[in-house]
Motif scaffolding. Structure first.
Motif, PDB file in Angstrom:
ATOM      1  N   SER A  89      -0.376  -4.223   7.597  1.00 33.68           N
ATOM      2  CA  SER A  89      -1.236  -3.428   6.734  1.00 33.68           C
ATOM      3  C   SER A  89      -2.481  -2.927   7.445  1.00 33.68           C
ATOM      4  N   GLN A 116       0.807  -1.211   0.000  1.00 35.89           N
ATOM      5  CA  GLN A 116       0.000   0.000   0.000  1.00 35.89           C
ATOM      6  C   GLN A 116       0.843   1.264   0.000  1.00 35.89           C
ATOM      7  N   THR A 119       1.108   8.169   2.383  1.00 39.64           N
ATOM      8  CA  THR A 119       0.165   7.631   1.395  1.00 39.64           C
ATOM      9  C   THR A 119      -1.005   8.577   1.181  1.00 39.64           C
ATOM     10  N   GLU A 142      -0.271   3.031  -4.931  1.00 37.89           N
ATOM     11  CA  GLU A 142      -1.412   3.927  -5.097  1.00 37.89           C
ATOM     12  C   GLU A 142      -1.299   4.816  -6.330  1.00 37.89           C
ATOM     13  N   PHE A 162      -3.581   0.833   7.598  1.00 33.56           N
ATOM     14  CA  PHE A 162      -4.628   1.166   6.642  1.00 33.56           C
ATOM     15  C   PHE A 162      -5.717   1.976   7.349  1.00 33.56           C
ATOM     16  N   PHE A 166      -6.497   1.876  -2.118  1.00 35.07           N
ATOM     17  CA  PHE A 166      -5.803   3.147  -2.355  1.00 35.07           C
ATOM     18  C   PHE A 166      -5.646   3.437  -3.849  1.00 35.07           C
ATOM     19  N   ILE A 180       1.190  -5.241  -6.693  1.00 33.63           N
ATOM     20  CA  ILE A 180       0.542  -5.507  -5.403  1.00 33.63           C
ATOM     21  C   ILE A 180       0.780  -6.952  -4.990  1.00 33.63           C
ATOM     22  N   ALA A 204      -6.200  -3.603   0.809  1.00 34.84           N
ATOM     23  CA  ALA A 204      -5.898  -2.235   1.242  1.00 34.84           C
ATOM     24  C   ALA A 204      -5.168  -1.490   0.133  1.00 34.84           C
ATOM     25  N   SER A 205      -4.227  -2.160  -0.501  1.00 32.77           N
ATOM     26  CA  SER A 205      -3.493  -1.546  -1.604  1.00 32.77           C
ATOM     27  C   SER A 205      -4.421  -1.246  -2.772  1.00 32.77           C
TER      28      SER A 205
END
Length: 181
Positions: free
Chosen positions: A137, A12, A175, A16, A141, A52, A37, A48-49
């Motif tokens: 994560s 993540q 992020t 993004e 996150f 984003f 990813i 989660a990645s």
């Protein structure tokens, strides 16, 4: 199978920007980001990645409205449609978003941060989760969603909240501040 750290925050932090390469096209952005990813993440860390990536793809076409508190809240909600509802990542977004909406004091981000810690770290097993470590994560996150919502579109406030949430706090701040910039 060889990567025992697949639930860490790594993916993540590095994927993004694929959302920016496909403005307004979240599915295309996810396709671009899929290989990077999956090189480091699986399960809810991958979700989660992906979240984003979608957040950035959606924000790229919403103009200055995306930076208003209502616009940010809508982005947070809209990106949920692109990750599995059964994912721990979706549970985290729902918890943070629901508590943010229920909180009459939009400056009291610590309330939501404490709830995140209670559910996903302190009482993780009782809530059906498994907290691994401060660099995982899920907890980070949630911190990123907190700073994005409670920052209310103010870059300095978003940075301040993201930095103070704890855990691997420099990463959620980095992020989410790309979305605010």
């Amino acid at each position: 199978a060889a990567n025992t750290l697949y639930l860490r925050i790594d993916a993540q932090l590095t994927t993004e920007f694929f959302g920016v390469f496909a403005p307004g096209m979240p599915r295309a952005a996810l396709e671009l980001a899929n290989t990077p990813i999956l090189a480091t993440a699986r399960g809810h860390a991958a979700h989660a990645s992906q979240y984003f990536v979608v957040l950035h793809a959606l924000a790229a076409t919403r103009g200055s409205d995306a930076l208003s508190p209502a616009g940010i809240e809508q982005l947070v909600e809209d990106a949920l449609a692109y990750i599995p509802e059964s994912s721990k990542a979706a549970d985290i977004v729902h918890l943070v978003l629901d508590d943010y909406r229920a909180n009459p004091d939009k400056s009291d981000w610590e309330r939501t941060r404490d709830l995140l810690a209670q559910v996903f770290m302190l009482d993780d097993a009782a809530n059906g989760y498994d907290y691994i470590t401060w660099t995982e994560s899920s907890i980070n996150f949630g911190s990123a969603i907190i700073c994005l919502l409670y920052g209310q579109g103010d870059l300095k406030e978003t940075i301040r909240i993201g930095t103070l949430t704890g855990w691997d706090s420099d990463n959620p701040t980095a992020t989410e501040d790309q979305t605010d910039a």
